[in-house]
Design an enzyme around this catalytic site. Sequence first.
Site, PDB file in Angstrom:
ATOM      1  N   LYS A 128     -47.035 103.628  81.424  1.00 45.34           N
ATOM      2  CA  LYS A 128     -48.013 103.331  82.479  1.00 45.34           C
ATOM      3  C   LYS A 128     -49.437 103.235  81.933  1.00 45.34           C
ATOM      4  O   LYS A 128     -50.284 102.564  82.515  1.00 45.34           O
ATOM      5  CB  LYS A 128     -47.901 104.356  83.596  1.00 45.34           C
ATOM      6  CG  LYS A 128     -46.566 104.208  84.330  1.00 45.34           C
ATOM      7  CD  LYS A 128     -46.495 104.990  85.609  1.00 45.34           C
ATOM      8  CE  LYS A 128     -45.238 104.642  86.397  1.00 45.34           C
ATOM      9  NZ  LYS A 128     -43.999 105.074  85.728  1.00 45.34           N
TER      10      LYS A 128
HETATM   11  C1  LIG Z   1     -42.734 104.602  85.989  1.00 51.04           C
HETATM   12  C2  LIG Z   1     -41.670 104.799  84.971  1.00 51.04           C
HETATM   13  C3  LIG Z   1     -40.481 104.044  84.969  1.00 51.04           C
HETATM   14  C4  LIG Z   1     -40.162 103.027  86.036  1.00 51.04           C
HETATM   15  O1  LIG Z   1     -41.001 101.909  85.983  1.00 51.04           O
HETATM   16  P1  LIG Z   1     -41.111 100.912  87.244  1.00 51.04           P
HETATM   17  O2  LIG Z   1     -42.219 100.003  86.914  1.00 51.04           O
HETATM   18  O3  LIG Z   1     -41.401 101.794  88.430  1.00 51.04           O
HETATM   19  O4  LIG Z   1     -39.794 100.229  87.377  1.00 51.04           O
HETATM   20  C5  LIG Z   1     -39.557 104.257  83.955  1.00 51.04           C
HETATM   21  N1  LIG Z   1     -39.770 105.185  82.995  1.00 51.04           N
HETATM   22  C6  LIG Z   1     -40.891 105.936  82.967  1.00 51.04           C
HETATM   23  C7  LIG Z   1     -41.049 106.959  81.898  1.00 51.04           C
HETATM   24  C8  LIG Z   1     -41.883 105.773  83.941  1.00 51.04           C
HETATM   25  O5  LIG Z   1     -42.997 106.529  83.907  1.00 51.04           O
END
Ligand SMILES: *Cc1c(COP(=O)(O)O)cnc(C)c1O
Length: 488
Positions: A128
């Site tokens: 993120k």
């Molecule tokens: C947010 C997240 C996901 C999922 O990603 P999306 O964009 O919501 O599909 C998967 N793995 C981790 C570690 C995350 O922080």
Amino acid sequence: MLYLSTRGHAERKHFCEILLEGLAPDGGLYLPERYPQLDAGVLAHWRTLYNGGAPGGYAALAFELLSLYIDDIPAADLRALCEKTYTQAVFGTAHIVPLKQLEAPSTDSGQAGFYLQALSNGPTLAFKDMAMQLLGRLFEYELTRRGEQLNILGATSGDTGSAAEYALRGKRGVRVFMLSPAGRMSPFQQAQMFSLQDENIHNIAIDGVFDDCQDIVKAVSKDLAFKRAYKIGSVNSINWARLLAQVVYYFAGYFQASTNDAQAVSFTVPSGNFGNVCAGHVARQMGLPIQTLLVATNENDVLDEFFRTGVYRVRASVDTHETSSPSMDISKASNFERFVFDLLGRDAVRIKALFGDALAEDGYFDLSADPAFAQAASRFGFVSGQSTHADRLRTIRQVFERYGVMIDPHTADGVRVALERRDPAVPMIVLETALPIKFADTIAEALGRAPERPPQFEGLEDLPRRVQHLPVDAAAVQSYIAQHGLAS
Ligand SMILES: *Cc1c(COP(=O)(O)O)cnc(C)c1O
């Protein structure tokens, strides 16, 4: 480039107009009115710019891609924002998103390579950061330009909240109020967030579960008078700027795994809210040669169910499992509407009927009889699979023993599904969405040892903490914001 809503085409907006907004006023999600098409010349040019991940290559690539979608920030400013964001200091390597080779390609056996793409070397060790670090700078830029201020209100089960706080700490014109369920994030995640001492960051631990936190955010956002008086904004995963920033690393991954622009590559994406893999969809729609987008879910298999059956069924809270890959524990996939919009030929009336009406009334819709459904795989390249706690443990062990690489439980969901479903003749890149240190308990369960800890995080759990405890009560949160927020 103008943006429209998935539920209506009426009012089109520029990038900076939608930057600080969440949902469109009609309840839909924003998308560009078309995807810019890259011819072979552009792709070759971008490969040269990226230059195998040499210093500055990623920022240069990001600038080129973003410029196609952003026409209301002067080019020099946008370039500077990209250059300040994607640095070795922030992301640990000049490559920014290096591939780790698990299996080398072999001309003898005809096996293509198998790779992890490291997206988790930013400040909070989850993918993120890739988008949020840019979003923080875009917010500051646009708020300064407008002479406005914003109070960001959000709910997190771990990764989103910390990524938002590290992206917005110390930024002008922004305060962050982040709700989290008290005692329910991993110890490392709690320490990451609560140790921030920046004055503009407010951690609020709610004596409830994640759904309670989300309900409070919804209740506060519905209070329009309060929302206006305190300029409440959000940074959740439906924000188009976040999705757009993620498109860049599909190109960077592609350039690393292919030797020429005719070659196709596949990606496996550990998925929850469909934000990450939707960025892959955008890259593919622009003409990046992606063969397959493999959607990996955990026990919360809303997405896998859709791609297998054509039925999209939102789960009730009681049917949403708490798993050892918690950032994928979703009851509905909030970005999914964007893909279905494209799948159904951008028919906003049908999207409104499906996502606005059918989901509200019946909790599901069924596209199995619609000819468009078969195109999810045949035309858009989507395939899916799911994984369980036992699969995660086995995969973490297997990857550690076979390749000497330690992976986190979310990445393990991806690797497990990729190993099961990949086409050995096509290079496969699994997106590494977090580092193992964030989920130490599961690593200990799988490997009988503690995860590796990057040196800059030594002693994190012992730092002083700054967190406010509040009950499950929207009014209590509102009065906290009234006391500590920026007035408009
Ligand atoms: C947010 C997240 C996901 C999922 O990603 P999306 O964009 O919501 O599909 C998967 N793995 C981790 C570690 C995350 O922080």
